[in-house]
Design an enzyme around this catalytic site. Sequence first.
Site, mmCIF file in Angstrom:
data_model
loop_
_atom_site.group_PDB
_atom_site.id
_atom_site.type_symbol
_atom_site.label_atom_id
_atom_site.label_comp_id
_atom_site.label_asym_id
_atom_site.label_seq_id
_atom_site.Cartn_x
_atom_site.Cartn_y
_atom_site.Cartn_z
ATOM 1 N N SER A 193 -21.502 101.662 -46.906
ATOM 2 C CA SER A 193 -21.443 102.068 -48.467
ATOM 3 C C SER A 193 -20.074 102.114 -48.843
ATOM 4 C CB SER A 193 -22.086 103.559 -48.265
ATOM 5 O OG SER A 193 -23.534 103.534 -47.965
ATOM 6 N N HIS A 255 -17.493 107.474 -49.903
ATOM 7 C CA HIS A 255 -17.762 106.585 -51.035
ATOM 8 C C HIS A 255 -16.635 106.569 -52.010
ATOM 9 C CE1 HIS A 255 -21.784 107.339 -49.423
ATOM 10 N NE2 HIS A 255 -22.161 106.460 -50.295
#
Length: 312
Positions: A193, A255
């Site tokens: 991610s 993230h």
Amino acid sequence: MGFADRNKDGFITRKEFLDFMMGHIAPDDEQFIAQMTVEEKKKTFSAYRKLKQIALKENFRNEDKIGEYVNVMKNDGYFPIFIPLVSIIEIGFFIYYCVKLKEISLTGPSPINSIFIFSPSKHYEVWRFLTYMLVHAGIEHIAANILFQVVIGTLLEIVHGPIRIAIIYILGVLAGSLGSAVVDGDVPLCGASAGVYALITAYLSNVIMNWSEMNWFVRLIRLIFLSVFCSVDVFTAVYRRYFVPQVSRVSISAHLFGALTGLLVGIVILRNIKKKLHEKWLFWFALCLYVILDFALIGIFFFEKFFLDGDQ
């Protein structure tokens, strides 16, 4: 229309027509117009207004910024190598753990004991700072990452090449694990991610640095796409971070730092089709900010490990 013929060869070329209709009139032409009668001027400018509409549309198509960016993709682009390769490897790892753990579901398998995931208690195993990107927890996890890195990463790789995209992706992954270790020290990491977010924000960097080379509609579509995806993914990440069991929790900081890295590094290393003065200043600002961010994360990480942990 006789004075639109600049070279007086008896023909009006497309460029001569556009130059004249867009108001690029030579001094001799202005003198000729000044000598015309009022009636001749009315007829001439009536026709001029109609023809100018045609010229504006034609000139818009001729100057349309989409051509500059798309022509790079067509005539000076690269064959995508890195994104397909890393996607195949990640899928291979997912299949391996499905077979090994005899589980496959939206949220499983969860190979929490894998030697590849980023474990809060095993920071000394330095390969985990990078290899956690290869392991995914469930079909939902890997499907979303593969989908967006293939769609966005491939488009970027065609224009900017596999080396630049690999650098952004890997630096995003490293920033994700390092940032998570500093901010979310008790959360294990798996999945790509952070690298995917680096690609997404690098996509935004691409729009920023090549803004005037893209058609306004293309820019709008890209920005809407990024906004929708980021909104949905941030909501999902927050939900998984605070409302699911520990084993499936998501590190929002991974993230965030992956995204910030992609934005800054993208401005620095992605191809800028036409460099402008403000983009050169933006280049140096992004480079300095990225270096400061890296040194800050590394400094805080080692301070916590060797001083705070040592005191305890």
